[in-house]
Design an enzyme around this catalytic site. Structure first.
Site, PDB file in Angstrom:
ATOM      1  N   SER A   1     -26.892  42.483 -31.967  1.00 38.62           N
ATOM      2  CA  SER A   1     -27.206  43.892 -31.745  1.00 38.62           C
ATOM      3  C   SER A   1     -28.656  44.092 -31.332  1.00 38.62           C
ATOM      4  O   SER A   1     -28.967  45.025 -30.597  1.00 38.62           O
ATOM      5  CB  SER A   1     -26.920  44.686 -33.023  1.00 38.62           C
ATOM      6  OG  SER A   1     -27.667  44.171 -34.099  1.00 38.62           O
TER       7      SER A   1
ATOM      8  N   ASP B   1     -29.347  37.247 -44.960  1.00 37.47           N
ATOM      9  CA  ASP B   1     -28.229  37.448 -44.030  1.00 37.47           C
ATOM     10  C   ASP B   1     -27.547  36.115 -43.726  1.00 37.47           C
ATOM     11  O   ASP B   1     -27.528  35.664 -42.573  1.00 37.47           O
ATOM     12  CB  ASP B   1     -28.763  38.091 -42.745  1.00 37.47           C
ATOM     13  CG  ASP B   1     -27.644  38.589 -41.837  1.00 37.47           C
ATOM     14  OD1 ASP B   1     -26.527  38.809 -42.345  1.00 37.47           O
ATOM     15  OD2 ASP B   1     -27.879  38.754 -40.624  1.00 37.47           O
TER      16      ASP B   1
ATOM     17  N   LYS C   1     -35.311  33.659 -28.102  1.00 40.48           N
ATOM     18  CA  LYS C   1     -34.690  34.916 -28.518  1.00 40.48           C
ATOM     19  C   LYS C   1     -35.444  36.079 -27.883  1.00 40.48           C
ATOM     20  O   LYS C   1     -36.657  36.210 -28.059  1.00 40.48           O
ATOM     21  CB  LYS C   1     -34.727  35.014 -30.046  1.00 40.48           C
ATOM     22  CG  LYS C   1     -33.972  36.180 -30.643  1.00 40.48           C
ATOM     23  CD  LYS C   1     -34.006  36.051 -32.171  1.00 40.48           C
ATOM     24  CE  LYS C   1     -33.310  37.196 -32.860  1.00 40.48           C
ATOM     25  NZ  LYS C   1     -33.365  37.048 -34.339  1.00 40.48           N
TER      26      LYS C   1
ATOM     27  N   GLY D   1     -30.799  41.558 -29.965  1.00 38.15           N
ATOM     28  CA  GLY D   1     -31.314  40.699 -28.901  1.00 38.15           C
ATOM     29  C   GLY D   1     -30.299  39.655 -28.498  1.00 38.15           C
ATOM     30  O   GLY D   1     -29.148  39.675 -28.944  1.00 38.15           O
TER      31      GLY D   1
END
Length: 696
Positions: A213, A366, A232, A215
């Site tokens: 969402s 995460d 990235k 990159g």
């Protein structure tokens, strides 16, 4: 000589703007938000002063023509009117953008909220109906874009805010969005790094190898070193889009705080905290620093891998890190085709996660399957360090103590733990919570704690948290999510896998070796019950602790020894004296029983005076208890002796303390207790009627 006439008029025109520090680089994040919230048509009394120094144009004959005051004043008015018109145009544009986005968000969320409200009014609140609504919400959040995907992921870790059906569905939200044009990504790299693309990389993939969402990622090879890297690149305009969304949500939160009484949490504060985390995730320099810190703390283990950051090729919107070859942890077939075992990798992940959560307190927030890779060498590689969190030091030990209270089924202590964990305000009465915990865990704990499925605990606790005034801190919600994800991955390979069982070696090691006073008290609470020492618990702790490669026998029980020999250990010394007497009696009598059993058959009648039950006037149950106690003590000693790095000097503090005056008192108390106990046993032997053979 030509004369020059100049006029000076000061002009200043300003619209309100957010304050920022002098010399600081102003963040480009929410420019739309800034325009929408601050730009407005200028007021009639706006002061305009024009600072204009005009030089007259030179004539062909070298003469100068002066620009007169009427002309300058007219120019100033025209310029001011242009600026005001431009400001009004910007305000209209920003206002239109805000209005359109607000209409889109409100229509989607209001429509969903009305459906949920109607379900409640009609009594349609079955699990199936909630599941359907949860699927619908997940679809809506995905459609609304990155901000709402992030919010949904955040809600998926909040059992105090959402029912179980919503937690499960929102946990499936993915970061994936359509990729943005590669030309924009490459232009961003050149703009951010200040070099042409072909001067940085010898090769770069023509399209992204992964997209999320915020990159997308390219695979490249650095020109100067030929090293493979992952590049990235941030999605264009993402800061403005997220800023606008949080601007709208913050306004909605203000209205909720003011008018919705059933919501007790400060919604604006929650939005501010979540926005802070998301905007931190947009700063790729911060992500690189997170990765560096994570590597320093946890990559000291040979089976954990963290990529290096290439700082010369990193900026706020471009992150360049070492390329890691690996397979996502949920691709079981591919992993096993490489000769690796998913369960071994999951165990590595659990032990590393426990160190993150409970040892250093800095953890990856995460850990979904895309962020954890299995390398061909059997290492576990962690990626994507945009979202990190920290566990407060007090909470780390409180969590371990909470596990001890769970093992002991001490639900009142468990309820009190929620103060230390910052779940409850100090003025909240926990007495109504105790029965809810008892009802759930008494049903769940038909087996041992280690056999519990972690998801079962999360779901059960979630139901309790949802019913009572809990406020689950962000760190704890993320801990639950982290361990639930790891257990979910393990269940693909082994449906009987239990994350708590895999966590026991770590907990055992911490309890046995950590000098923290809270953990020392928790260990004593675990080992003593009703004045009796539970040798089976100590034996189990040692068995589990030995499975942790960092466990050292020389460190085991040192915290308890320090308390025992310290000024605050009187209560423990009383328990130890009683237990020392029991153990001495068991070893002495057990040895006598063994000696009698080993005696030749022709001697036994002489020793027992012809009593077929033997020379001891104990029931079989008493003898079995003493023999079991003696055997447990011997097993514990055997575990200590057979442990790695065992050092007999473990007992040295006891020998040293026996030379101190206070310790002599303890020694004399033990000796006196043993003497009294053996004397009582001898008198019992003389006066007690021998039990009949086979009696118990």
């Amino acid at each position: 000589m030509a004369t020059t006439t100049s006029t000076t008029a000061a002009v200043s025109f300003s619209l309100p703007s957010p304050p920022h520090r002098r010399g600081a680089r102003r963040r480009r994040a929410p420019s739309l938000l800034r325009a929408a919230s601050t730009a407005a048509p200028p007021s009639p009394d706006l002061s305009i002063q024009l600072s204009l120094r005009a030089s007259p144009p030179a004539s062909t004959n070298g003469a100068a023509t002066a620009l007169g005051p009427p002309v300058a004043a007219s120019f100033a008015r025209d310029r001011a009117e242009d600026l005001q018109a431009e400001a009004r145009a910007m305000a209209r544009a920003a206002g239109a953008t805000v209005a359109l986005r607000a209409a889109e968000v409100l229509s989607e969320l209001t429509s969903f909220g009305v459906k949920v409200l109607l379900d409640e009014r009609r009594g349609e609140s079955s699990s199936e109906r909630r599941r359907a609504r949860a699927v619908e919400l997940r679809t809506i959040l995905t459609r609304l874009g990155p901000t709402f995907v992030k919010i949904g992921q955040g809600l998926s870790t909040r059992p105090d805010l959402c029912p179980a059906e919503y937690l499960e569905e929102l946990a499936e939200l993915q970061d994936s969005l359509p990729t943005f044009p590669d030309e924009e990504a490459f232009a961003c790299i050149e703009r951010e790094l200040g070099f042409a693309l072909d001067s940085i990389y010898s090769t770069i993939s023509p399209s992204p190898i992964a997209a999320a969402s915020l990159g997308q990622v390219y695979k490249a090879r650095l020109k100067y070193s030929e090293k493979l890297v992952a590049v990235k690149v941030q999605r264009p305009g993402i800061e403005d889009a997220i800023g606008l969304d949080f601007y709208l949500l913050r306004g909605l939160g203000f209205l909720i705080n003011k008018y919705v009484d059933i919501v007790t949490s400060d919604v604006v504060a929650l939005m501010d905290e979540f926005a802070r985390r998301v905007f931190q995730e947009l700063n790729y320099v911060q992500e690189g620093q997170n990765a560096r810190r994570f590597k320093k703390l946890y990559a000291d283990k040979q089976d954990v891998l963290v990529p290096d950051i290439f700082w010369d090729y990193t900026s706020a919107k471009v992150l360049t890190m070492e390329w890691i070859e690996g397979v996502k942890l949920n691709q079981q077939a591919v992993i096993e085709s490489q000769g690796l075992k998913v369960l071994d990798l999951v165990n590595i992940g659990i032990q590393c996660s426990l160190r993150q959560l409970l040892e250093y307190g800095y953890f990856h927030a995460d850990p979904h399957p895309g962020n954890i890779l299995a390398t061909p060498e059997g290492k576990l590689a962690f990626l994507d360090f945009g979202m990190m969190s920290e566990t407060p030091e007090d909470a780390r030990v409180a969590i371990i103590g909470h596990v001890v209270h769970l093992v002991n089924r001490d639900y009142e202590a468990m309820a009190r733990d929620y103060y230390a964990l910052d779940f409850l305000e100090p003025d909240v009465d926990v007495s109504p919570i105790v029965p809810a915990l008892k009802n759930f865990f008494d049903d769940a704990l038909n087996a041992t704690v280690s056999e519990l499925n972690f998801k079962t605990i999360v779901d059960g606790l979630g139901a309790v948290l949802y019913q009572y005034p809990f406020n689950v801190p962000a760190y704890y919600a993320l801990i639950l999510r982290s361990l639930t994800v790891l257990e979910g991955l393990a269940l693909y390979a082994d449906p009987d896998f239990k994350v708590l069982a895999a966590s026991y070696p770590y907990f055992a090691k911490r309890l046995l070796t950590d000098p923290n006073p809270y953990l020392r008290d928790a260990l004593i609470e675990l080992l003593f019950k009703d004045g009796r020492f539970r040798w089976n618990r100590l034996e189990n702790l040692l068995v589990q602790g030995r499975q942790d490669r960092e466990f050292a026998a020389k460190d085991a029980l040192q915290p308890v020894l320090k308390l025992l020999l310290g000024p605050d250990g009187e209560e423990l010394r009383v328990l130890v004296v009683k237990e020392a007497v029991r153990v001495t009696e068991a070893i002495t009598i057990g040895t006598l029983i063994d000696s009698y059993n080993a005696a030749p058959a022709f001697l036994k009648p002489l020793i027992s005076s012809g009593n077929p039950a033997g020379p001891f006037k104990f029931s079989e149950a008493e003898q079995e208890q003493m023999m079991e106690l003696r055997d447990q003590v011997f097993r514990v000693w055997g575990l200590l002796r057979s442990s790695n790095n065992f050092d007999p000097s473990l007992l040295q503090p006891i020998v040293q303390v026996l030379q101190e005056p206070e310790a002599r008192v303890l020694g004399s108390r033990v000796a006196g207790g043993v003497t009294q106990r053996l004397a009582a046993r001898l008198l019992q032997q003389l006066l007690r009627t021998p039990p009949a053979p086979g009696s118990s």
